[in-house]
Design a protein around this motif. Structure first.
Motif, PDB file in Angstrom:
ATOM      1  N   GLY A 159       0.774  -1.222   0.000  1.00 40.80           N
ATOM      2  CA  GLY A 159       0.000   0.000   0.000  1.00 40.80           C
ATOM      3  C   GLY A 159       0.808   1.277   0.000  1.00 40.80           C
ATOM      4  N   TRP A 160       2.085   1.206  -0.333  1.00 43.96           N
ATOM      5  CA  TRP A 160       2.968   2.375  -0.283  1.00 43.96           C
ATOM      6  C   TRP A 160       3.332   2.884  -1.681  1.00 43.96           C
ATOM      7  N   SER A 161       2.532   2.577  -2.672  1.00 46.30           N
ATOM      8  CA  SER A 161       2.882   2.885  -4.051  1.00 46.30           C
ATOM      9  C   SER A 161       3.062   4.382  -4.295  1.00 46.30           C
ATOM     10  N   LEU A 162       2.116   5.197  -3.865  1.00 47.61           N
ATOM     11  CA  LEU A 162       2.184   6.629  -4.156  1.00 47.61           C
ATOM     12  C   LEU A 162       3.318   7.335  -3.424  1.00 47.61           C
ATOM     13  N   PRO A 163       3.500   7.132  -2.111  1.00 46.97           N
ATOM     14  CA  PRO A 163       4.653   7.776  -1.465  1.00 46.97           C
ATOM     15  C   PRO A 163       5.987   7.358  -2.071  1.00 46.97           C
ATOM     16  N   ALA A 164       6.114   6.075  -2.418  1.00 45.83           N
ATOM     17  CA  ALA A 164       7.365   5.597  -3.009  1.00 45.83           C
ATOM     18  C   ALA A 164       7.605   6.242  -4.367  1.00 45.83           C
TER      19      ALA A 164
END
Length: 403
Positions: free
Chosen positions: A281-286
């Motif tokens: 669930g960390w796609s956008l921050p990454a």
């Protein structure tokens, strides 16, 4: 039946490590065909009596052919048996590689490389297939592994090409690549499950539906913009790097220029982990962190026009960032529709390689205008614009609606 063995009927969800690895290797070998010429531009120009600047168009023509092949062939993955389609694509690419190997003139080589781009689409058929075979829990990791194989193939192709060309001449790399494609065609024909087509759609309507999904889905449009900018920067950097390293103060032979691809390989291995960030669930921050890293990479490159160490650091930072961004973008795209993953991949990759062709042209123009400094400053500026776009779009435009 497991996903790693051919059989009649639908496959059980899941894909084993062995088949994932084979997909990654085959995808990397396929896309590597697009980049054999990149470290050989001076060598090809001398042999075929043309200028180095003209030889730079070889990469552009190949990418344009590839974009057309993605548009016309990859959507068939949603409506045909991919156990037959993927090996057929590899065999067609082997024929085009053979034509490159015997090219008697620069014009013939340009045409042959255009045909090679058109036919070397096996890797982009395998990526959505991997997404289909994976489960929801591991789709990011599986797609990340296959995409990492593609990116590794892009980088290793430069290293392999330089060494083989130094030892046996630039034509030999195309002969060897043709043999590899034929071997992989056999292996994949034996390993890919005999999946039934997901839909029956007339060809013209199938191609049209690629544009339909782009019009309907806001997530697709925003993702395509960011993915395209990333690929243009990637291509611009590597095309101009060949010019930098082949001239003063470096004056490196093609075998040494090819070695710089190994630095990017470290980045590909690191970026493979990006798929797991998506699963958590960390796609956008990454993705945002990746764009910030691209800005830093071009800034380092701008200060390193006469420093090998600085160039190496810039390559490492840029490849980790761009490859991570690519994996995250592609995995988000595959969330949108299970029935249209090949068409979504068509939109994604066609978009990337059209931007990539633009990046090659931009590299040639900027190099003529201001050399390495012009290229790197432009790269830093475009990456900054992309970071701003990400910051605006992440408030909703890049979020996939689970419903």
């Amino acid at each position: 039946m497991t996903a790693g063995h051919p059989a009649d009927g639908p496959a059980r969800p899941g894909i084993g490590r062995g088949l994932t690895f084979l997909f990654a290797v085959a995808a990397g070998a396929a896309v590597g065909n697009l980049y054999w010429a990149q470290p050989l531009l001076d060598l090809v120009a001398t042999d075929l009596r043309t200028s180095t600047a003209s030889a730079g168009w070889l990469v552009t023509v190949t990418q344009l052919g590839y974009a057309l092949g993605i548009l016309l062939v990859v959507p068939l993955g949603d409506v045909t048996n991919r156990r037959k389609l993927v090996p057929a694509a590899l065999v067609a690419a082997a024929v085009a590689l053979g034509l490159c190997a015997v090219a008697p003139s620069f014009g013939f080589l340009v045409a042959a490389l255009g045909l090679l781009g058109l036919t070397t689409v096996g890797g982009q058929l395998l990526t959505p297939l991997a997404g289909d075979l994976a489960t929801d829990a591991d789709r990011g990791a599986v797609v990340g592994t296959v995409v990492s194989g593609i990116l590794t193939g892009i980088l290793l192709s430069r290293t392999v090409s330089g060494f083989v060309a130094d030892a046996f001449g630039w034509r030999s790399i195309y002969v060897g690549a043709a043999v590899v494609d034929l071997v992989l065609a056999v292996l994949l024909w034996r390993a890919i499950p005999n999946l039934q087509p997901k839909a029956r759609v007339p060809y013209v309507r199938l191609i049209g539906s690629v544009f339909g999904v782009v019009r309907r889905e806001r997530v697709v449009r925003w993702t395509l913009v960011l993915a395209g900018v990333a690929f243009a920067l990637f291509t611009m950097f590597w095309t101009s790097l060949t010019f930098l390293l082949s001239g003063a103060p470096f004056d490196y032979p093609v075998s040494v220029i090819g070695l710089f691809g190994l630095v990017g390989l470290v980045g590909a291995v690191a970026a493979q982990r990006a798929g797991r960030l998506h699963d958590r669930g960390w796609s956008l921050p990454a993705s945002g962190l990746g764009w910030a890293l691209v800005v830093v990479a071009f800034a380092v490159a701008a200060l390193s026009g006469r420093s090998v160490v600085g160039v190496v650091v810039a390559i490492l930072l840029l490849d980790v960032a761009i490859q991570g961004i690519s994996i995250l973008n592609q995995t988000r795209m595959f969330q949108i529709s299970a029935e249209a993953r090949s068409r979504l991949n068509t939109a994604f990759v066609t978009n990337n390689f059209l931007w990539g062709a633009g990046g090659s042209v931009l590299a040639t123009v900027l190099w003529s205008a201001g050399g390495w400094v012009a290229v790197t400053l432009c790269g830093a500026a475009l990456a900054t614009v992309a970071l701003v776009i990400w910051a605006v779009a992440r408030r909703g435009a890049l979020v996939v609606d689970p419903g």
